[in-house]
Write a protein that holds these residues in place. Structure first.
Motif, PDB file in Angstrom:
ATOM      1  N   GLY A  51       6.174 -11.375  52.827  1.00 55.31           N
ATOM      2  CA  GLY A  51       5.482 -10.468  52.435  1.00 55.31           C
ATOM      3  C   GLY A  51       4.321 -10.251  53.605  1.00 55.31           C
ATOM      4  O   GLY A  51       3.713 -11.358  53.932  1.00 55.31           O
ATOM      5  N   GLU A  52       3.629  -9.111  53.633  1.00 60.01           N
ATOM      6  CA  GLU A  52       2.670  -8.798  54.424  1.00 60.01           C
ATOM      7  C   GLU A  52       1.568  -9.638  54.226  1.00 60.01           C
ATOM      8  O   GLU A  52       0.928 -10.214  55.370  1.00 60.01           O
ATOM      9  N   HIS A  53       0.913  -9.528  53.162  1.00 61.12           N
ATOM     10  CA  HIS A  53      -0.371  -9.993  52.724  1.00 61.12           C
ATOM     11  C   HIS A  53      -0.101 -11.670  53.039  1.00 61.12           C
ATOM     12  O   HIS A  53      -1.066 -12.232  53.529  1.00 61.12           O
ATOM     13  N   VAL A  87     -18.660  -8.862  62.112  1.00 61.54           N
ATOM     14  CA  VAL A  87     -17.345  -8.867  61.150  1.00 61.54           C
ATOM     15  C   VAL A  87     -15.902  -9.401  61.762  1.00 61.54           C
ATOM     16  O   VAL A  87     -15.781  -8.647  62.937  1.00 61.54           O
ATOM     17  N   ASP A 126     -11.271  -7.144  57.418  1.00 65.69           N
ATOM     18  CA  ASP A 126     -11.780  -5.812  57.339  1.00 65.69           C
ATOM     19  C   ASP A 126     -11.085  -4.820  57.803  1.00 65.69           C
ATOM     20  O   ASP A 126      -9.876  -4.895  58.567  1.00 65.69           O
ATOM     21  N   ASP A 127     -11.536  -3.441  57.641  1.00 70.67           N
ATOM     22  CA  ASP A 127     -10.768  -2.458  58.451  1.00 70.67           C
ATOM     23  C   ASP A 127     -10.835  -2.582  60.109  1.00 70.67           C
ATOM     24  O   ASP A 127      -9.872  -2.089  60.479  1.00 70.67           O
ATOM     25  N   ALA A 128     -11.859  -3.174  60.266  1.00 74.40           N
ATOM     26  CA  ALA A 128     -12.182  -3.351  61.852  1.00 74.40           C
ATOM     27  C   ALA A 128     -13.037  -4.406  62.199  1.00 74.40           C
ATOM     28  O   ALA A 128     -13.935  -4.904  61.214  1.00 74.40           O
ATOM     29  N   ILE A 171       0.103  -6.233  61.455  1.00 73.27           N
ATOM     30  CA  ILE A 171       1.242  -6.926  61.290  1.00 73.27           C
ATOM     31  C   ILE A 171       2.248  -5.778  60.499  1.00 73.27           C
ATOM     32  O   ILE A 171       2.001  -5.351  59.706  1.00 73.27           O
ATOM     33  N   THR A 172       3.420  -5.663  61.072  1.00 66.09           N
ATOM     34  CA  THR A 172       4.411  -4.792  60.324  1.00 66.09           C
ATOM     35  C   THR A 172       5.769  -5.323  60.548  1.00 66.09           C
ATOM     36  O   THR A 172       5.951  -6.081  61.400  1.00 66.09           O
ATOM     37  N   ARG A 173       6.603  -4.743  59.616  1.00 62.41           N
ATOM     38  CA  ARG A 173       8.078  -5.328  59.791  1.00 62.41           C
ATOM     39  C   ARG A 173       8.709  -4.246  60.943  1.00 62.41           C
ATOM     40  O   ARG A 173       8.167  -3.234  61.098  1.00 62.41           O
ATOM     41  N   ASP A 216      -9.579   3.390  60.406  1.00 58.47           N
ATOM     42  CA  ASP A 216      -9.985   2.239  60.480  1.00 58.47           C
ATOM     43  C   ASP A 216     -11.675   2.264  60.937  1.00 58.47           C
ATOM     44  O   ASP A 216     -12.363   1.507  60.442  1.00 58.47           O
ATOM     45  N   ALA A 248     -13.814   3.799  58.397  1.00 51.42           N
ATOM     46  CA  ALA A 248     -14.206   2.923  57.010  1.00 51.42           C
ATOM     47  C   ALA A 248     -15.241   2.141  57.532  1.00 51.42           C
ATOM     48  O   ALA A 248     -15.805   1.331  56.635  1.00 51.42           O
ATOM     49  N   MET A 249     -15.542   1.655  58.654  1.00 47.33           N
ATOM     50  CA  MET A 249     -16.601   0.963  59.113  1.00 47.33           C
ATOM     51  C   MET A 249     -18.044   1.426  59.129  1.00 47.33           C
ATOM     52  O   MET A 249     -18.739   1.069  59.552  1.00 47.33           O
ATOM     53  N   LEU A 291     -20.531  -0.640  57.442  1.00 42.44           N
ATOM     54  CA  LEU A 291     -19.901  -0.537  56.070  1.00 42.44           C
ATOM     55  C   LEU A 291     -18.782  -1.689  56.199  1.00 42.44           C
ATOM     56  O   LEU A 291     -17.930  -1.734  57.016  1.00 42.44           O
ATOM     57  N   THR A 292     -18.635  -2.266  55.178  1.00 42.53           N
ATOM     58  CA  THR A 292     -17.674  -3.456  54.982  1.00 42.53           C
ATOM     59  C   THR A 292     -16.929  -3.279  53.728  1.00 42.53           C
ATOM     60  O   THR A 292     -17.264  -2.328  52.820  1.00 42.53           O
ATOM     61  N   ARG A 293     -15.737  -4.249  53.327  1.00 41.98           N
ATOM     62  CA  ARG A 293     -15.370  -4.064  52.210  1.00 41.98           C
ATOM     63  C   ARG A 293     -15.879  -4.803  51.225  1.00 41.98           C
ATOM     64  O   ARG A 293     -15.567  -4.972  49.741  1.00 41.98           O
ATOM     65  N   SER A 294     -16.843  -5.544  51.207  1.00 48.07           N
ATOM     66  CA  SER A 294     -17.334  -6.699  50.511  1.00 48.07           C
ATOM     67  C   SER A 294     -18.563  -6.430  49.652  1.00 48.07           C
ATOM     68  O   SER A 294     -19.128  -7.373  49.145  1.00 48.07           O
ATOM     69  N   VAL A 306     -13.431   1.315  52.453  1.00 46.88           N
ATOM     70  CA  VAL A 306     -12.146   1.075  52.916  1.00 46.88           C
ATOM     71  C   VAL A 306     -11.362   2.333  53.271  1.00 46.88           C
ATOM     72  O   VAL A 306     -11.739   3.338  52.479  1.00 46.88           O
ATOM     73  N   ASP A 307     -10.303   2.472  54.045  1.00 48.25           N
ATOM     74  CA  ASP A 307      -9.657   3.517  54.121  1.00 48.25           C
ATOM     75  C   ASP A 307      -8.259   3.205  53.366  1.00 48.25           C
ATOM     76  O   ASP A 307      -7.912   2.186  53.177  1.00 48.25           O
ATOM     77  N   ASP A 338      -2.594   2.591  53.271  1.00 51.76           N
ATOM     78  CA  ASP A 338      -1.724   1.950  52.488  1.00 51.76           C
ATOM     79  C   ASP A 338      -1.828   2.289  51.106  1.00 51.76           C
ATOM     80  O   ASP A 338      -1.184   2.009  50.130  1.00 51.76           O
ATOM     81  N   ASP A 374      -3.771  -0.050  46.885  1.00 48.87           N
ATOM     82  CA  ASP A 374      -3.986  -0.971  47.639  1.00 48.87           C
ATOM     83  C   ASP A 374      -5.451  -0.862  48.063  1.00 48.87           C
ATOM     84  O   ASP A 374      -6.058  -1.953  48.250  1.00 48.87           O
ATOM     85  N   GLN A 390      -8.028  -3.998  47.764  1.00 47.38           N
ATOM     86  CA  GLN A 390      -8.277  -4.607  48.710  1.00 47.38           C
ATOM     87  C   GLN A 390     -10.172  -4.690  48.490  1.00 47.38           C
ATOM     88  O   GLN A 390     -10.724  -5.824  48.773  1.00 47.38           O
ATOM     89  N   GLU A 421       3.264  -2.007  50.297  1.00 52.13           N
ATOM     90  CA  GLU A 421       3.432  -2.873  51.356  1.00 52.13           C
ATOM     91  C   GLU A 421       4.222  -2.407  52.356  1.00 52.13           C
ATOM     92  O   GLU A 421       5.466  -1.993  52.258  1.00 52.13           O
ATOM     93  N   HIS A 422       3.829  -1.865  53.635  1.00 55.13           N
ATOM     94  CA  HIS A 422       4.669  -1.592  54.487  1.00 55.13           C
ATOM     95  C   HIS A 422       5.879  -2.720  54.823  1.00 55.13           C
ATOM     96  O   HIS A 422       6.868  -2.407  55.584  1.00 55.13           O
ATOM     97  N   PHE A 423       5.719  -3.807  54.659  1.00 52.00           N
ATOM     98  CA  PHE A 423       6.290  -4.976  55.126  1.00 52.00           C
ATOM     99  C   PHE A 423       7.614  -5.116  54.099  1.00 52.00           C
ATOM    100  O   PHE A 423       8.808  -5.224  54.571  1.00 52.00           O
TER     101      PHE A 423
END
Lengths: 342, 342
Positions: free
Chosen positions: A17-19, A38, A42-44, A138-140, B89, B92-93, B161-164, B229-230, B233, B237, B241, B339-341
Motif C-alpha cells: 500500500g501507498e502509505h 520543510v 508535507d504537501d511540498a 508514488i502511484t501504482r 500542493d 496548501a503550503m 503553512l504545514t500540516r503539523s 493540507v490539500d 486524496d 485522507d 493526514q 489510496e490511489h495505490f
C-alpha cells in the motif's frame, strides 16, 4: 506476522500500500541539512535558495522496457541510473546539484525488496554528490515501472554552459569513453551476467554511469568550454544537438574516438562496426563540449584537476551545417542519433 | 505531404517521433520572462530565484486508468488536472507558483492532436497563474499515458503553512465544496457526458479543478491558519493526514459538510450515502485548514478577499487521536481515505 512460505521479501508493492511504501522510502532518507526548511512528508518541500546563484532544473524518466529492462538490470542499478541521468544534465550546464524529487509509477507485482534496493541505489549516488531527496510521488500503474526524477542544482549566472556557444574553429572534446554503455547493455541483454567478463568495465558503465559533475563545474568556472551537452542519447545525437543549437557544423575524426579496446574488439568480433556502435549507442553519460584553441591553457588546467578522467579531442567545429565523420580519408554525413521514442 | 483518408490529426505520437513532439510543445510555449535565463531546449533550465524567498517544490503524476480515464476525460482536461494537482500542493503550503516541468510517458497510439490539446489545457491553466513551463521530458511507454509534473513556487519563510501546526481547540475549515469531483467522475464513468446535466458543476469540478492558490497565499500571509493540507486524496485522507502530522484528533460535523445540493441528491437517489461519498471521494482540490478561534478576525479578513469562494467550518481539533464524524448525535471513527495505490 509471517506466513510459512511467504518470506517478507516476497511481498509486492500492492500488498504494502501507498502509505507503507512512502514510509519505507522516508525511513531511508538521511537527515536533511538545515537549509531544507520543510522536507519530504508535507504537501511540498521548502528549501532555502543559494545566495546569488540561480536554480537549475531538469527532469528525466526511465521506463522499464525502454531505457532499461528489469529482467537484467539489478534494482539498485535502476535507481542509480535514474538519478545519474538527471545529474548528468546538471553537469552539462556546469551546475552543482543540491536536491532531487522522485516520482515512481509502480506495477503491482514489483517486490517491496526491489523497491527498497532501487531507492538505496539512488540514495547512494545522491549521498556521493550531496544531493538531498526532498519529496516526490508514488502511484501504482497497470504499465511498466517508471522512475521519474527532477534534479535541482545551482550555478553562478556567469558560469552557465549551454549548447549554443560553439563557434567555427573550436575543438570538440568528449570525457571518458564512448560506446561502452551500449556494449554493456548488449552483453546484459544477451544473458552475459552483471559481472561482465571481458566487458566488465562496459557493463559497469551501463549499470553505474558516473555523472561528470566535477568536469562540468570546472569547465563553467574556468570558462574553458564554449558549449556543452551530455551524451544521454549517444554521441551522434549529442553532436547533432550541439551543432544545431549553435548553428554550426562539426567534423569528427573516427580514429580519435575513445572507444575502449575491449568494446572495440567485442563489437568487431560480432561483425559490428565499433565506430558506428559508438556513434549510435546511447547511455554514455559523458560530456561532449567545445573549447576555443586560444583557451587551451584553461582546458589543460581543468584536465589536471580531474583525477585521471580522460578527456579526448575528437573533432572540430566548422561553419558548415551538420555533422561529418572523417574516416579513412573520406568525410561522411552523420545523421540523427538514438531516439528512445521511435 | 498528406495522404487521402489520413488527416494530419490522425497521426499518432509514434509516427511523429520524439524531436517533433518536443518541437510541438515548445512551439506552444509563450515567451519566457527575463528571469528565466535558460528555458526549455537545453540540458536543463536556469532560473533566477526570488530574493529572500525559499523555493517550494512538489511533484505529482496522473496515470491513465488510475487517476483519470482517457475514454471519458478530454485531453485538455487531463493537462489541466495534472497541473492543478501540483498547484494545489503549492497552495496548501501558502506558496506562489512560478515554474513547472512536464514529463510525459506516451503510449504509441496517442494521437498527436490529443497531445497538443493536453498541452494546451495545461498551458491555459499555467497562464492563468503565471506559471512558466521551463522544461521536462518525453518518452514512449508500452503502458498507459502518464503525466508527471514538477511545480516550483516560492514563499516567505515566515509564511509557510504545514500540516503539523493544528492545536486542540482550533477550528477546522474547508474551501469550496466536497464530494463534487467524485460525483462528477461517477457521472462521466457512467457515460453521462462532459456537459454533466444536473451534475454540470460537479463534472466541471472533476475536469477543471481550480487550485486554491489565492486562499493559500492569504492564509499564510495573514497567519490566519495553524495548519493546511490539500484534498487531492479526499476529505477523510486529508483529515487523517492533518491529525497525524499535528499529533491531534479532529471531530467533524456531518451536517456542516459543504456538499452541493445536486451532488447530495444524485448520490442519495442512487442509494448512496452523500456524507460517506464526500469523505471517501478523491479529486477535490480544496484546502483543508485549521485556525485558532482567537484569530477568527484574521480569517474573516482573508475570506473577504476571496471573491466569493466559500469557506466552511466543518469541525474542531481535539487532543485525542484520530478523526471522528459527529452525525445524528453519535460520534463514529473515520479511517483511511482514498489510496490511489491499493
Amino acid at each position: 506476522m509471517t506466513h510459512p512460505g511467504h518470506a517478507p521479501t516476497a511481498a509486492t508493492v500492492a500488498d504494502a500500500g501507498e502509505h507503507a511504501l512512502i514510509a519505507l522510502i522516508r525511513a531511508r532518507l538521511p537527515q536533511a541539512p538545515p537549509w531544507v526548511l520543510v522536507g519530504a512528508g508535507d504537501d511540498a518541500a521548502v528549501v532555502e535558495t543559494e545566495r546569488n546563484r540561480p536554480d537549475v532544473f531538469t527532469m528525466d524518466a526511465l521506463v522499464d522496457g525502454v531505457h532499461f529492462d528489469r529482467r537484467f538490470t539489478p534494482p539498485a542499478a535502476i535507481g542509480h541510473r535514474a538519478l545519474a541521468a538527471n545529474l548528468s544534465d546538471l553537469a552539462a550546464m556546469g551546475a552543482e546539484p543540491r536536491l532531487a524529487l522522485l516520482s515512481l509509477a509502480l506495477p503491482a507485482d514489483l517486490p517491496v525488496a526491489d523497491l527498497a534496493a532501487m531507492v538505496d541505489g539512488l540514495l547512494a549516488l545522491a549521498a556521493l554528490h550531496q544531493v538531498h531527496l526532498v519529496g516526490g510521488n508514488i502511484t501504482r500503474t497497470p504499465g511498466p515501472l517508471i522512475v521519474d526524477i527532477t534534479a535541482i542544482g545551482s550555478i553562478h549566472r556567469r558560469r552557465i554552459l549551454t549548447r549554443s556557444g560553439a563557434r567555427p574553429g573550436d575543438e570538440v572534446w568528449v570525457s571518458g569513453t564512448v560506446g561502452a554503455a551500449a556494449a554493456g547493455l548488449s552483453w546484459l541483454a544477451a544473458g552475459g551476467g552483471a559481472e561482465g567478463g571481458v566487458l566488465a568495465e562496459a557493463v559497469s558503465a551501463y549499470l553505474r554511469p558516473q555523472p561528470r559533475l566535477r568536469l562540468g563545474v570546472l569547465l563553467g568556472r574556468n570558462r574553458a568550454a564554449t558549449s556543452c551537452v551530455d551524451l544521454s542519447d549517444g554521441l551522434a545525437d549529442g553532436l547533432t544537438q550541439l551543432a544545431s543549437a549553435s548553428g554550426v557544423g562539426i567534423n569528427v575524426d573516427a580514429d580519435a574516438l575513445p572507444i575502449p579496446r575491449a568494446v572495440h574488439d567485442w563489437v568487431a568480433g560480432r561483425g559490428g562496426d565499433p565506430v558506428q556502435a559508438a556513434l549510435s549507442g546511447g547511455d554514455d553519460y559523458e560530456l561532449l563540449f567545445t573549447a576555443s584553441p586560444r583557451r587551451r591553457g584553461r582546458l589543460r588546467g581543468v584536465i589536471r584537476l580531474l583525477n585521471g578522467l580522460p578527456v579526448t579531442k575528437i573533432g572540430v567545429v566548422t561553419d558548415g551545417g551538420g555533422v561529418g565523420l572523417r574516416r579513412d580519408g573520406a568525410l561522411c554525413a552523420v545523421s540523427g542519433g538514438y531516439e528512445h521514442f521511435s
